[in-house]
Write a protein that holds these residues in place. Structure first.
Motif, PDB file in Angstrom:
ATOM      1  N   ASP A   4       0.855  -1.179   0.000  1.00  0.00           N
ATOM      2  CA  ASP A   4       0.000   0.000   0.000  1.00  0.00           C
ATOM      3  C   ASP A   4       0.889   1.225   0.000  1.00  0.00           C
ATOM      4  O   ASP A   4       1.654   1.450   0.928  1.00  0.00           O
ATOM      5  CB  ASP A   4      -0.877  -0.022   1.262  1.00  0.00           C
ATOM      6  CG  ASP A   4      -1.951   1.063   1.228  1.00  0.00           C
ATOM      7  OD1 ASP A   4      -1.737   2.028   0.476  1.00  0.00           O
ATOM      8  OD2 ASP A   4      -2.956   0.930   1.927  1.00  0.00           O
ATOM      9  N   ARG A   5       0.811   2.063  -1.009  1.00  0.00           N
ATOM     10  CA  ARG A   5       1.772   3.142  -1.198  1.00  0.00           C
ATOM     11  C   ARG A   5       1.285   4.468  -0.650  1.00  0.00           C
ATOM     12  O   ARG A   5       1.910   5.494  -0.856  1.00  0.00           O
ATOM     13  CB  ARG A   5       2.104   3.286  -2.687  1.00  0.00           C
ATOM     14  CG  ARG A   5       2.688   2.016  -3.295  1.00  0.00           C
ATOM     15  CD  ARG A   5       2.954   2.211  -4.762  1.00  0.00           C
ATOM     16  NE  ARG A   5       3.993   3.219  -4.981  1.00  0.00           N
ATOM     17  CZ  ARG A   5       5.285   2.968  -4.929  1.00  0.00           C
ATOM     18  NH1 ARG A   5       5.715   1.771  -4.610  1.00  0.00           N
ATOM     19  NH2 ARG A   5       6.161   3.914  -5.163  1.00  0.00           N
ATOM     20  N   LYS A 149       5.059   9.795  11.151  1.00  0.00           N
ATOM     21  CA  LYS A 149       4.845   8.547  10.436  1.00  0.00           C
ATOM     22  C   LYS A 149       6.014   7.587  10.661  1.00  0.00           C
ATOM     23  O   LYS A 149       7.156   7.996  10.906  1.00  0.00           O
ATOM     24  CB  LYS A 149       4.705   8.805   8.927  1.00  0.00           C
ATOM     25  CG  LYS A 149       3.525   9.687   8.547  1.00  0.00           C
ATOM     26  CD  LYS A 149       2.194   8.996   8.795  1.00  0.00           C
ATOM     27  CE  LYS A 149       1.033   9.862   8.336  1.00  0.00           C
ATOM     28  NZ  LYS A 149      -0.276   9.193   8.567  1.00  0.00           N
ATOM     29  N   VAL A 150       5.702   6.307  10.550  1.00  0.00           N
ATOM     30  CA  VAL A 150       6.714   5.249  10.540  1.00  0.00           C
ATOM     31  C   VAL A 150       6.878   4.787   9.103  1.00  0.00           C
ATOM     32  O   VAL A 150       5.894   4.495   8.417  1.00  0.00           O
ATOM     33  CB  VAL A 150       6.278   4.068  11.436  1.00  0.00           C
ATOM     34  CG1 VAL A 150       7.274   2.923  11.327  1.00  0.00           C
ATOM     35  CG2 VAL A 150       6.134   4.530  12.878  1.00  0.00           C
ATOM     36  N   CYS A 151       8.100   4.732   8.637  1.00  0.00           N
ATOM     37  CA  CYS A 151       8.347   4.383   7.233  1.00  0.00           C
ATOM     38  C   CYS A 151       8.620   2.885   7.075  1.00  0.00           C
ATOM     39  O   CYS A 151       9.403   2.300   7.834  1.00  0.00           O
ATOM     40  CB  CYS A 151       9.545   5.170   6.690  1.00  0.00           C
ATOM     41  SG  CYS A 151       9.182   6.908   6.368  1.00  0.00           S
ATOM     42  N   ILE A 152       7.975   2.287   6.083  1.00  0.00           N
ATOM     43  CA  ILE A 152       8.289   0.933   5.626  1.00  0.00           C
ATOM     44  C   ILE A 152       8.945   1.107   4.268  1.00  0.00           C
ATOM     45  O   ILE A 152       8.298   1.483   3.293  1.00  0.00           O
ATOM     46  CB  ILE A 152       7.033   0.056   5.513  1.00  0.00           C
ATOM     47  CG1 ILE A 152       6.263   0.058   6.841  1.00  0.00           C
ATOM     48  CG2 ILE A 152       7.416  -1.360   5.107  1.00  0.00           C
ATOM     49  CD1 ILE A 152       6.992  -0.585   7.987  1.00  0.00           C
ATOM     50  N   ALA A 268       3.778   4.521   6.813  1.00  0.00           N
ATOM     51  CA  ALA A 268       3.905   5.003   5.434  1.00  0.00           C
ATOM     52  C   ALA A 268       4.639   3.934   4.632  1.00  0.00           C
ATOM     53  O   ALA A 268       5.851   3.760   4.763  1.00  0.00           O
ATOM     54  CB  ALA A 268       4.662   6.324   5.390  1.00  0.00           C
ATOM     55  N   TRP A 269       3.893   3.232   3.804  1.00  0.00           N
ATOM     56  CA  TRP A 269       4.451   2.105   3.054  1.00  0.00           C
ATOM     57  C   TRP A 269       5.162   2.607   1.794  1.00  0.00           C
ATOM     58  O   TRP A 269       4.657   3.464   1.073  1.00  0.00           O
ATOM     59  CB  TRP A 269       3.348   1.126   2.683  1.00  0.00           C
ATOM     60  CG  TRP A 269       2.539   0.685   3.865  1.00  0.00           C
ATOM     61  CD1 TRP A 269       1.534   1.382   4.481  1.00  0.00           C
ATOM     62  CD2 TRP A 269       2.679  -0.530   4.600  1.00  0.00           C
ATOM     63  NE1 TRP A 269       1.036   0.683   5.545  1.00  0.00           N
ATOM     64  CE2 TRP A 269       1.709  -0.506   5.644  1.00  0.00           C
ATOM     65  CE3 TRP A 269       3.515  -1.638   4.475  1.00  0.00           C
ATOM     66  CZ2 TRP A 269       1.573  -1.549   6.546  1.00  0.00           C
ATOM     67  CZ3 TRP A 269       3.370  -2.686   5.377  1.00  0.00           C
ATOM     68  CH2 TRP A 269       2.418  -2.642   6.394  1.00  0.00           C
ATOM     69  N   ASP A 270       6.344   2.047   1.537  1.00  0.00           N
ATOM     70  CA  ASP A 270       7.156   2.409   0.374  1.00  0.00           C
ATOM     71  C   ASP A 270       7.465   3.899   0.334  1.00  0.00           C
ATOM     72  O   ASP A 270       7.448   4.520  -0.721  1.00  0.00           O
ATOM     73  CB  ASP A 270       6.460   1.980  -0.921  1.00  0.00           C
ATOM     74  CG  ASP A 270       6.348   0.464  -1.022  1.00  0.00           C
ATOM     75  OD1 ASP A 270       7.335  -0.218  -0.708  1.00  0.00           O
ATOM     76  OD2 ASP A 270       5.274  -0.041  -1.398  1.00  0.00           O
ATOM     77  N   HIS A 271       7.740   4.448   1.497  1.00  0.00           N
ATOM     78  CA  HIS A 271       8.194   5.835   1.628  1.00  0.00           C
ATOM     79  C   HIS A 271       9.398   5.869   2.559  1.00  0.00           C
ATOM     80  O   HIS A 271       9.552   5.006   3.429  1.00  0.00           O
ATOM     81  CB  HIS A 271       7.089   6.733   2.191  1.00  0.00           C
ATOM     82  CG  HIS A 271       6.048   7.123   1.195  1.00  0.00           C
ATOM     83  ND1 HIS A 271       5.130   6.223   0.690  1.00  0.00           N
ATOM     84  CD2 HIS A 271       5.772   8.312   0.598  1.00  0.00           C
ATOM     85  CE1 HIS A 271       4.318   6.833  -0.149  1.00  0.00           C
ATOM     86  NE2 HIS A 271       4.698   8.101  -0.237  1.00  0.00           N
ATOM     87  N   PRO A 297       8.459   9.272  -1.707  1.00  0.00           N
ATOM     88  CA  PRO A 297       8.237   7.920  -2.250  1.00  0.00           C
ATOM     89  C   PRO A 297       9.559   7.241  -2.574  1.00  0.00           C
ATOM     90  O   PRO A 297      10.533   7.881  -2.984  1.00  0.00           O
ATOM     91  CB  PRO A 297       7.411   8.188  -3.513  1.00  0.00           C
ATOM     92  CG  PRO A 297       6.800   9.534  -3.301  1.00  0.00           C
ATOM     93  CD  PRO A 297       7.784  10.316  -2.497  1.00  0.00           C
ATOM     94  N   ASP A 298       9.596   5.926  -2.409  1.00  0.00           N
ATOM     95  CA  ASP A 298      10.840   5.192  -2.642  1.00  0.00           C
ATOM     96  C   ASP A 298      11.302   5.244  -4.097  1.00  0.00           C
ATOM     97  O   ASP A 298      12.503   5.131  -4.368  1.00  0.00           O
ATOM     98  CB  ASP A 298      10.661   3.728  -2.212  1.00  0.00           C
ATOM     99  CG  ASP A 298      10.730   3.571  -0.695  1.00  0.00           C
ATOM    100  OD1 ASP A 298      11.152   4.532  -0.030  1.00  0.00           O
ATOM    101  OD2 ASP A 298      10.351   2.504  -0.193  1.00  0.00           O
TER     102      ASP A 298
END
Length: 309
Positions: A4-5, A149-152, A268-271, A297-298
């Motif tokens: 989830d982006r 935010k927590v980054c994944i 925060a997914w893929d960030h 964004p990654d």
């Protein structure tokens, strides 16, 4: 992990721990709240504005009570108007605070007895307030700012969870340590419900000096509690991430601590975090805390030496 982006979601996860790390939304049944037996702890933890309001209200109520005691016997205050509450209150304040201007004085045994009692209460009240104020001022605190935010993201070719924090004071915290704990709802083999705490191993769980910023990294490998988890699976478990920071303040030489917590909606997914250490044209480094909570964004291009504006 899921892909989830979006940094946030419209869904809300149950929060058992607030963003400041304090337990919320838990109703305690069967334990009577100690409203008056634990006043010292309450005065130390209450906000300053409520503390000052309580001190002022206590001062006014005590003086008003003694003023009514003076009014109980007419003409017991020499120099005051008989039956006048304002004069009695002013005389009470002078006695309570050991001011004694001399315009009013006690007359008779009854007034002298009340004056003696009020002088004792006044000394005890001032000593108590002074002690509480000193204890409240002397409490060591850490001004640690955590990201919203927590980054994944991906780090060194591996999936990782990142949390960033910064020291808001212009001092140093030495021998600082950080622990990340994942809180999840689980069901035992017997069918019982449990709230489990699973520690997330950090690449660097401590630092000798914490003065600017610190990005904690947890690699999501086969041994990680987050391995194979998705946003949906974490939401189903009412997952939360708890960060606990402990260190020694170099100024006061006392142990300080700070906490923060995030729900799945804060992941925060893929960030990844925007760089806050920037470079001027002459090569000098600067720290731009305006970018502290910014996410990138990654798949966005990255700069090896981001320029300061």
């Amino acid at each position: 992990m899921g892909a989830d982006r979006t940094p946030s979601s419209s869904k809300s996860s149950a929060r058992f721990i607030g963003r400041d790390g304090q337990v919320v939304m838990i109703e305690r049944i069967g334990i009577e709240r100690a409203r008056f037996s634990d006043l010292y702890h309450r005065f130390l933890t209450v906000r300053w504005r409520w503390w000052l309001l309580g001190v002022v209200l206590g001062y006014v109520l005590l003086n008003a009570s003694f003023a009514l005691a003076y009014l109980a016997l007419p003409e017991c205050i020499e120099g005051a108007r008989p039956g006048h509450f304002g004069d009695a209150f002013a005389f009470s304040v002078q006695t309570f605070s050991t001011i004694g201007y001399g315009a009013m004085s006690p007359a008779g045994m009854y007034a002298n007895t009340i004056v003696t009692l009020e002088a004792i209460v006044g000394l005890l009240y001032q000593a108590l307030v002074t002690g509480l104020a000193f204890a409240k001022f002397a409490r060591p605190t850490a001004r640690v700012m955590f990201t919203d935010k927590v980054c994944i993201t991906t780090h060194e070719g591996k999936r990782a969870l990142m949390v960033r924090m910064a020291n808001e004071r212009a001092n140093q915290v030495v021998e600082a340590t950080l622990s990340l704990t994942l809180l999840v709802d689980t069901v035992t083999s017997e069918g019982g419900h449990m709230r489990k705490l699973r520690e997330l191993k950090l690449v660097r769980p401590s630092t000798p000096v914490f003065s600017l910023s610190w990005t904690a990294i947890h690699l999501i490998d086969e041994e990680s509690p987050l391995h194979g988890e998705t946003r949906e699976s974490l939401e189903a478990k009412s997952a939360q991430l708890l960060a606990t920071f402990v260190g020694t303040d170099d100024t006061f030489n006392q142990v300080v601590h700070a906490r923060s917590a995030w729900s799945v909606d804060d992941f925060a997914w893929d960030h990844h975090y925007a760089d806050i250490i920037l470079f001027r044209e002459d090569g000098e480094r600067v720290v731009d805390y305006r970018r502290f909570h910014q996410l990138v964004p990654d798949d966005a291009p990255r700069e090896a030496r981001p320029r300061a504006s």
